[in-house]
Design a protein around this motif. Structure first.
Motif, PDB file in Angstrom:
ATOM      1  N   UNK A 149     -35.692 -11.480 -34.417  1.00  0.00           N
ATOM      2  CA  UNK A 149     -36.114 -12.749 -33.817  1.00  0.00           C
ATOM      3  C   UNK A 149     -37.520 -13.156 -34.245  1.00  0.00           C
ATOM      4  N   UNK A 150     -38.411 -12.199 -34.379  1.00  0.00           N
ATOM      5  CA  UNK A 150     -39.772 -12.532 -34.779  1.00  0.00           C
ATOM      6  C   UNK A 150     -39.809 -13.060 -36.213  1.00  0.00           C
ATOM      7  N   UNK A 151     -39.047 -12.410 -37.084  1.00  0.00           N
ATOM      8  CA  UNK A 151     -38.971 -12.883 -38.470  1.00  0.00           C
ATOM      9  C   UNK A 151     -38.399 -14.304 -38.509  1.00  0.00           C
ATOM     10  N   UNK A 152     -37.351 -14.544 -37.716  1.00  0.00           N
ATOM     11  CA  UNK A 152     -36.704 -15.853 -37.720  1.00  0.00           C
ATOM     12  C   UNK A 152     -37.674 -16.937 -37.231  1.00  0.00           C
ATOM     13  N   UNK A 153     -38.415 -16.638 -36.159  1.00  0.00           N
ATOM     14  CA  UNK A 153     -39.395 -17.619 -35.663  1.00  0.00           C
ATOM     15  C   UNK A 153     -40.426 -17.959 -36.746  1.00  0.00           C
ATOM     16  N   UNK A 154     -40.873 -16.926 -37.445  1.00  0.00           N
ATOM     17  CA  UNK A 154     -41.855 -17.132 -38.519  1.00  0.00           C
ATOM     18  C   UNK A 154     -41.235 -17.944 -39.660  1.00  0.00           C
ATOM     19  N   UNK A 155     -39.982 -17.626 -39.993  1.00  0.00           N
ATOM     20  CA  UNK A 155     -39.300 -18.330 -41.082  1.00  0.00           C
ATOM     21  C   UNK A 155     -39.104 -19.807 -40.737  1.00  0.00           C
ATOM     22  N   UNK A 199     -23.280 -12.449 -27.507  1.00  0.00           N
ATOM     23  CA  UNK A 199     -21.924 -11.904 -27.374  1.00  0.00           C
ATOM     24  C   UNK A 199     -21.936 -10.408 -27.105  1.00  0.00           C
ATOM     25  N   UNK A 200     -23.107  -9.864 -26.853  1.00  0.00           N
ATOM     26  CA  UNK A 200     -23.187  -8.428 -26.581  1.00  0.00           C
ATOM     27  C   UNK A 200     -23.438  -7.610 -27.825  1.00  0.00           C
ATOM     28  N   UNK A 201     -23.428  -8.245 -29.001  1.00  0.00           N
ATOM     29  CA  UNK A 201     -23.704  -7.540 -30.257  1.00  0.00           C
ATOM     30  C   UNK A 201     -24.907  -8.189 -30.937  1.00  0.00           C
ATOM     31  N   UNK A 202     -25.552  -7.411 -31.786  1.00  0.00           N
ATOM     32  CA  UNK A 202     -26.635  -7.979 -32.583  1.00  0.00           C
ATOM     33  C   UNK A 202     -26.027  -8.675 -33.800  1.00  0.00           C
ATOM     34  N   UNK A 203     -26.151  -9.985 -33.856  1.00  0.00           N
ATOM     35  CA  UNK A 203     -25.510 -10.765 -34.905  1.00  0.00           C
ATOM     36  C   UNK A 203     -26.537 -11.370 -35.855  1.00  0.00           C
ATOM     37  N   UNK A 204     -26.176 -11.398 -37.133  1.00  0.00           N
ATOM     38  CA  UNK A 204     -27.035 -12.055 -38.114  1.00  0.00           C
ATOM     39  C   UNK A 204     -26.887 -13.573 -37.998  1.00  0.00           C
ATOM     40  N   UNK A 205     -27.995 -14.268 -38.219  1.00  0.00           N
ATOM     41  CA  UNK A 205     -27.954 -15.724 -38.268  1.00  0.00           C
ATOM     42  C   UNK A 205     -28.609 -16.200 -39.554  1.00  0.00           C
ATOM     43  N   UNK A 206     -28.260 -17.420 -39.947  1.00  0.00           N
ATOM     44  CA  UNK A 206     -28.807 -18.038 -41.152  1.00  0.00           C
ATOM     45  C   UNK A 206     -29.769 -19.139 -40.738  1.00  0.00           C
ATOM     46  N   UNK A 207     -30.937 -19.130 -41.344  1.00  0.00           N
ATOM     47  CA  UNK A 207     -31.893 -20.221 -41.187  1.00  0.00           C
ATOM     48  C   UNK A 207     -31.990 -20.890 -42.551  1.00  0.00           C
ATOM     49  N   UNK A 208     -31.698 -22.163 -42.576  1.00  0.00           N
ATOM     50  CA  UNK A 208     -31.601 -22.839 -43.867  1.00  0.00           C
ATOM     51  C   UNK A 208     -32.404 -24.144 -43.865  1.00  0.00           C
ATOM     52  N   UNK A 209     -32.990 -24.425 -44.988  1.00  0.00           N
ATOM     53  CA  UNK A 209     -33.733 -25.673 -45.181  1.00  0.00           C
ATOM     54  C   UNK A 209     -32.853 -26.883 -44.852  1.00  0.00           C
ATOM     55  N   UNK A 210     -33.403 -27.809 -44.095  1.00  0.00           N
ATOM     56  CA  UNK A 210     -32.691 -29.058 -43.809  1.00  0.00           C
ATOM     57  C   UNK A 210     -32.822 -29.974 -45.023  1.00  0.00           C
TER      58      UNK A 210
END
Length: 347
Positions: A149-155, A199-210
């Protein structure tokens, strides 16, 4: 030829929108034997992979109307060794259980599997585009994938523009795709909590340029054996960013630009080399958003908009690949027989 199709339940398919039904009907019109296979009907008996196939029974007359065809098809259940199939076309929405590929491994050298089992393993989710070499982001948008989550916020903070796209790594049909306003920090925290661990699991998410213009929709490009087959514009419904047809997007005629065709030529050889023969590429402008390798749709829409019959090209290709495999097998058998004959002569 005996051609199999791994699909969702037949009754759940919408005949006016489903590409697979067009391909199946064309196979039947050409006199091929056709069976459908549901993933849950795979089995192994004495180390041989079998499928509980639903074989389409012979029809006195094959209806030209696709709705009537879908309604009139009848099936005969037959437990069949999978290696008896000449070709198997995988047409199942992701995610797909990786165990299915283990069942198919035993026949991948005997049967034309489309798309190739190993190719799908590589491209079974949205990480596949990261294997393309585009360090300057000339045809790939800036994309990050993480569950930190910290990496994603920074990204998100470092992403250009005021908006970013957030979506789950595994999924289809536009489900879970949202646009985030970068200044809504409190919302970002709660959204990440939901996406990553909701969902109870650690899931990967994608952060993509708009990508500017995304609100006008995207382009679905179909490619066959690494070459451009057809394309159409998908426009999102009112108040939505997602242009997927399954959730209310609309189909419109589209002419590819020279630069878009250049991108297709750039990635085409790689797709074909990986056995990813029938692929849907989603683009906005000259940027590739996703590469869909399991069940790309669009044939019905492109046929209607461009007055073409792309399903004929797909069946032509299946026939060519099967004939090519049969010829190679016959050549190998001849060489082995010749070798045995020479050994016999020596004795």
């Amino acid at each position: 030829m005996h051609i199999g199709f791994m699909i969702a339940p037949w009754e759940s398919l919408t005949p006016t929108k489903n590409s697979t039904i067009l391909v199946i009907r064309e196979c039947l019109k050409r006199g091929h034997k056709v069976s459908i296979l549901y993933p849950e009907n795979l089995t192994v008996r004495n180390n041989v992979a079998y499928g509980g196939l639903m074989r389409i029974e012979e029809m006195e007359k094959i209806p030209e109307n696709i709705v009537q065809f879908h309604k009139k098809v009848t099936f005969k259940p037959v437990l069949t060794p999978l290696h008896s199939l000449d070709s198997l076309m995988i047409r199942k929405d992701p995610p797909i259980d990786p165990v299915i590929f283990n069942f198919l491994d035993s026949i991948k050298n005997e049967c034309v599997i489309m798309n190739d089992v190993d190719g799908i393993r590589k491209a079974n989710n949205k990480l596949f585009t990261s294997t393309f070499n585009d360090p300057s982001n000339s045809y790939l948008p800036i994309t990050h994938v993480s569950k930190d989550k910290e990496f994603i916020r920074k990204a998100i903070k470092e992403m250009p523009g005021d908006k970013v796209i957030l979506k789950p790594l595994v999924g289809s049909g536009g489900h879970g795709v949202i646009v985030l306003e970068k200044n809504a920090q409190s919302n970002i925290s709660s959204i990440l909590d939901f996406y990553i661990s909701g969902t109870g699991n650690e899931n990967y998410v994608i952060i993509q340029e708009y990508i500017e213009g995304a609100e006008q929709g995207d382009v679905r490009v179909l490619m066959l054996n690494g070459k451009f087959l057809g394309a159409y514009n998908r426009k999102p419904p009112e108040g939505d960013i997602r242009a997927n047809i399954q959730i209310g997007g609309t189909a419109h005629k589209y002419k590819m630009t020279d630069s878009q065709m250049a991108v297709c030529r750039k990635i085409g050889p790689r797709l074909a080399a990986d056995g990813l023969y029938f692929v849907g590429v989603d683009m906005i402008g000259d940027k590739i958003l996703e590469v869909n390798v399991l069940n790309p749709g669009g044939i019905s829409n492109i046929n209607k908009l461009d007055k073409v019959k792309l399903h004929l090209n797909v069946v032509d290709f299946i026939e060519e690949k099967v004939n090519e495999k049969h010829e190679k097998r016959a050549e190998l058998e001849f060489l082995l027989k010749r070798l045995n004959d020479l050994r016999s002569d020596d004795y």
